[in-house]
Scaffold this motif. Structure first.
Motif, PDB file in Angstrom:
ATOM      1  N   ASN A  98       0.845  -1.193   0.000  1.00 30.57           N
ATOM      2  CA  ASN A  98       0.000   0.000   0.000  1.00 30.57           C
ATOM      3  C   ASN A  98       0.884   1.247   0.000  1.00 30.57           C
ATOM      4  O   ASN A  98       1.102   1.892   1.019  1.00 30.57           O
ATOM      5  CB  ASN A  98      -0.918  -0.030   1.227  1.00 30.57           C
TER       6      ASN A  98
ATOM      7  N   PHE B 159       0.482   4.163  -1.656  1.00 32.23           N
ATOM      8  CA  PHE B 159      -0.268   5.420  -1.608  1.00 32.23           C
ATOM      9  C   PHE B 159      -1.371   5.254  -0.576  1.00 32.23           C
ATOM     10  O   PHE B 159      -2.221   4.359  -0.694  1.00 32.23           O
ATOM     11  CB  PHE B 159      -0.856   5.731  -2.994  1.00 32.23           C
TER      12      PHE B 159
ATOM     13  N   ASP C  69      -5.830   7.741   0.293  1.00 30.21           N
ATOM     14  CA  ASP C  69      -7.232   7.356   0.126  1.00 30.21           C
ATOM     15  C   ASP C  69      -7.632   6.234   1.084  1.00 30.21           C
ATOM     16  O   ASP C  69      -8.677   5.611   0.925  1.00 30.21           O
ATOM     17  CB  ASP C  69      -7.513   6.940  -1.337  1.00 30.21           C
ATOM     18  N   ASP C  70      -6.806   5.982   2.091  1.00 30.77           N
ATOM     19  CA  ASP C  70      -7.146   4.949   3.073  1.00 30.77           C
ATOM     20  C   ASP C  70      -8.349   5.372   3.910  1.00 30.77           C
ATOM     21  O   ASP C  70      -8.550   6.558   4.172  1.00 30.77           O
ATOM     22  CB  ASP C  70      -5.962   4.688   4.019  1.00 30.77           C
TER      23      ASP C  70
ATOM     24  N   THR D  51      -6.591   0.318  -0.311  1.00 30.07           N
ATOM     25  CA  THR D  51      -6.791  -0.533  -1.476  1.00 30.07           C
ATOM     26  C   THR D  51      -5.553  -0.437  -2.359  1.00 30.07           C
ATOM     27  O   THR D  51      -4.936   0.619  -2.447  1.00 30.07           O
ATOM     28  CB  THR D  51      -8.023  -0.056  -2.281  1.00 30.07           C
TER      29      THR D  51
ATOM     30  N   ASN E 109      -4.387   0.004  -5.751  1.00 28.30           N
ATOM     31  CA  ASN E 109      -5.012   0.428  -6.999  1.00 28.30           C
ATOM     32  C   ASN E 109      -3.996   1.219  -7.841  1.00 28.30           C
ATOM     33  O   ASN E 109      -2.788   1.162  -7.591  1.00 28.30           O
ATOM     34  CB  ASN E 109      -6.274   1.250  -6.708  1.00 28.30           C
TER      35      ASN E 109
ATOM     36  N   ASP F 224      -1.267   3.340  -6.194  1.00 30.89           N
ATOM     37  CA  ASP F 224      -0.091   2.599  -5.715  1.00 30.89           C
ATOM     38  C   ASP F 224       0.799   2.198  -6.886  1.00 30.89           C
ATOM     39  O   ASP F 224       2.026   2.297  -6.823  1.00 30.89           O
ATOM     40  CB  ASP F 224      -0.538   1.362  -4.929  1.00 30.89           C
TER      41      ASP F 224
HETATM   42 CA    CA Z   1      -3.370   2.430  -1.700  1.00 29.59          CA
END
Ligand code: CA
Ligand code: CA
Ligand code: CA
Length: 282
Positions: A238, A240, A243-244, A250, A252, A255
């Motif tokens: 993870n 990035f 947006d957690d 997630t 996505n 990342d």
């Molecule tokens: Ca992420």
């Protein structure tokens, strides 16, 4: 055409040869305290490679075999009992080291009292220092810091990468003024002190999940395995985290973008070396 292929082949060989993890031991001398065998009093005989600074009569130091994580010996500091202490009295061994290429300093220690009673960190503690500034100590929130602390590490800060030697110290430090002293011996054993160098000192790039100093298809495969899955925020894939939500993230495209930024890049230092090769030859 053939010449070009040979040149490309030679370049790739050099790239692969340079690509292995550069995990090694830097210039810490006798970091495992094995060189001398047992020393009864490190004031009388300094362990090879180390400078010794002791408050005479208050703290003793020896190398001995009652605990070790590498080889047979470790360095043992012990405070004396019923002895007046001033806060900041410390038994210390230190040596000057260059930290420019070092990512981590790793070490093992054990903290114990002589009586078996608890060790209040308000009275004393063990510290790692650089240039007399504390960079590591056990969790002070605990009311009893006795225990074995193996595999500890300090991630070297950039401010020490200045081409100058720095004084690296390992101590038993007293934290309070006490006229009557302690009805206790506070004892710390130090062993396995090493400098660890990753990727020629450049450290790991974001996205280098398998820690081989290279972001490539094997790392992408790891990201693909967790693609669009929900993971805990601190999951290594993870990259990035903005947006957690509620501690979960997630994997996505955000990342993947970070991984892609480092795609086939090397650590900064290796990039410089590769550039030099390209300019000189190809
Ligand atoms: Ca992420
Ligand atoms: Ca040892
Ligand atoms: Ca990798």
């Amino acid at each position: 055409m053939m010449r070009n292929l040979i040149a490309i082949g030679a370049t790739m060989l050099m790239l692969f040869a340079a690509g292995w993890v550069q995990a090694g031991v830097c210039e810490i001398v006798n970091g495992s305290f094995e060189d001398d065998g047992p020393i009864d009093d490190i004031i009388a005989q300094e362990p090879n490679g180390w400078d010794v600074n002791m408050p005479s009569g208050k703290i003793t130091g020896k190398t001995e075999a009652s605990w070790s994580t590498d080889g047979n010996f470790s360095l043992l500091f012990s405070s004396q009992w019923f002895t007046a202490f001033a806060a900041r009295d410390a038994g210390t061994v230190s040596q000057d080291v260059f930290l420019d290429d070092v990512n981590e300093i790793t070490f093992d220690l054990k903290l114990d009292t002589y009586s078996g009673l608890g060790w209040d960190p308000n009275n004393a503690t063990a510290v790692v220092m650089i240039d007399d500034e504390v960079v590591w100590e056990p969790n002070g929130a605990s009311s009893d810091i006795r225990g074995e602390y193996t595999g500890q590490s300090y991630a070297v800060e950039d401010k020490y990468r200045d081409g100058e030697p720095h004084k690296l110290s390992f101590s038993l430090r007293i934290n309070i003024d006490t006229e009557g002293g302690f009805f206790e011996f506070y004892r710390v054993w130090w062993d396995s002190i090493e400098c660890v160098i990753y990727c020629d000192g450049g450290g790991f790039l974001a996205g280098d999940f398998n820690r081989d100093c290279y972001v490539d298809a094997s790392d992408l495969q790891q990201a693909a395995d967790v693609w669009l899955l929900e993971v805990e925020s601190d999951d290594k894939h993870n990259l990035f985290r903005d947006d957690d939500l509620a501690g979960f993230g997630t994997i996505n495209f955000f990342d993947l973008a970070i991984l892609a930024d480092n795609w086939l890049h090397r650590s900064y230092k290796e990039q410089q070396e590769v550039s030099a090769v390209e300019i000189n030859g190809y």
